[in-house]
Design a protein around this motif. Structure first.
Motif, PDB file in Angstrom:
ATOM      1  N   ILE A  27      -4.690  -6.429   6.395  1.00 11.30           N
ATOM      2  CA  ILE A  27      -5.323  -5.215   6.332  1.00 11.30           C
ATOM      3  C   ILE A  27      -6.076  -4.378   4.984  1.00 11.30           C
ATOM      4  O   ILE A  27      -6.934  -4.282   4.532  1.00 11.30           O
ATOM      5  N   CYS A  28      -5.192  -4.505   4.209  1.00  9.03           N
ATOM      6  CA  CYS A  28      -4.846  -4.072   2.838  1.00  9.03           C
ATOM      7  C   CYS A  28      -6.500  -4.210   2.291  1.00  9.03           C
ATOM      8  O   CYS A  28      -7.423  -3.941   1.321  1.00  9.03           O
TER       9      CYS A  28
ATOM     10  N   ASP B 114      -8.763  -2.749   9.682  1.00  4.13           N
ATOM     11  CA  ASP B 114      -8.295  -1.383   9.166  1.00  4.13           C
ATOM     12  C   ASP B 114      -7.606  -0.635  10.824  1.00  4.13           C
ATOM     13  O   ASP B 114      -8.292   0.542  10.927  1.00  4.13           O
TER      14      ASP B 114
END
Ligand code: PMP
Length: 307
Positions: A292-293, A299
């Motif tokens: 996700i980061c 996200d």
């Protein structure tokens, strides 16, 4: 800019300036009593090369909450600091993942007395940060004989520069003993956190982590990981006290923090955790969290502020 070099630019009291321009006198509160509150924020390079700040709003909220405790008035609003962070990152044109540190400091006015005499300021530093090999390899921890400071002396909720001196002796002891990191107990002898990350334990399929009232920083990565475990993986997370010896019974242990990201712990006090390798829950949580980061996974929790 090459990794580990001094940045060429800094955001100092409202403007992006050459690094050398950001000076405060040695006889300031900042220098003499370490009067500052700071945040550490990661800005992840996305798969298309652009950058995204993680949990920006939460980090700035925590900064202002800490300022409220110490009665430090920020000379800049949250929005101004947010704009400053983005301006600085854009001006530096950095490659790779970035670490950003907004700091509000006191220059004059020890107890905030005589409002005319108080002078506060702010700066933001940003530099590239490499991923630690510990993320893959895991680390060895010890339980320190030093304690986490408690709320009645120096609140663990404060990310105050001065408070970080309290982690120096635990880290020196840990490194001298051949460990990578120290786990600190609180004043009741229960597990608190490490010198820069919160701790999670997996036992019998359940994930357990000490509550904020155990005397820990209100960690943003901790809260993101709890959300991910509960909502995405449907794994039960319990916030409760952990006695030191229970750590030895864990199937898996991992640390979470902005810099630590999601670091597996393979042993504590030279006792293997589980079978002494990175565990399956740690592994899948880490993969999804970093995914996700770095923009490789959706996200769904709106963590990212795209630049
Ligand atoms: N505890 C301490 C003492 C820390 O310094 C940090 C790093 N900010 C953390 C926990 C992790 O907090 P966060 O996830 O908000 O970075």
């Amino acid at each position: 800019m090459k990794k580990q070099e001094q940045p060429s630019l800094i955001w100092f009291n409202g403007n992006v300036e050459p690094w050398e321009n950001a000076t405060v006198h040695v006889w300031s509160e900042l220098a003499t009593r370490g009067a500052n509150i700071f945040e550490g924020i990661r800005c992840y390079q996305q798969k298309d090369g652009s950058h995204a700040l993680i949990s920006l709003e939460q980090h700035l909220n925590r900064l202002f909450s800490a300022l409220k405790i110490l009665r430090i008035a920020s000379p800049f609003t949250k929005e101004e600091l947010k704009a400053g962070i983005i301006d600085l990152i854009n001006a530096l044109k950095l490659e790779g993942h970035i670490y950003v540190r907004p700091t509000v400091y006191v220059e004059k006015g020890r107890y905030g007395e005589g409002y005319g005499e108080v002078k506060n300021g702010a700066y933001i530093v940003a530099f590239p940060v490499e991923r630690s090999p510990s993320i893959q390899e895991g680390i060895k921890c010890c339980v320190s004989s030093w304690r986490r400071m408690n709320d009645l002396s120096m609140s663990p909720l404060l990310k105050a520069g001065a408070a970080y001196q309290s982690f120096k002796l635990p880290m020196i002891d840990a490194l001298n003993g051949g460990y990578d990191e120290a786990i600190l107990l609180n004043d009741k002898g229960l597990v608190a956190e490490t010198t820069g990350a919160t701790i999670f334990m997996v036992r019998n399929g359940q994930v357990i982590t000490p509550p904020i009232s155990a005397g820990i920083l209100e960690s943003i990565t901790r809260s993101n990981c709890i959300n991910l475990l509960r909502s995405h993986f449907k794994i039960q997370v319990v916030e409760r006290d952990i006695p030191r010896t229970e750590l030895y019974w864990a199937d898996e242990i991992f640390l979470t923090g902005t810099l630590a990201e999601l670091t597996p712990v393979l042993s504590i006090d030279k006792i293997d955790i589980g079978n002494g390798a990175v565990g399956p829950i740690t592994q899948k949580l880490q993969t999804t969290y970093l995914g996700i980061c770095e923009g490789r996974k959706e996200d769904t929790f709106n963590w990212l502020t795209l630049l």
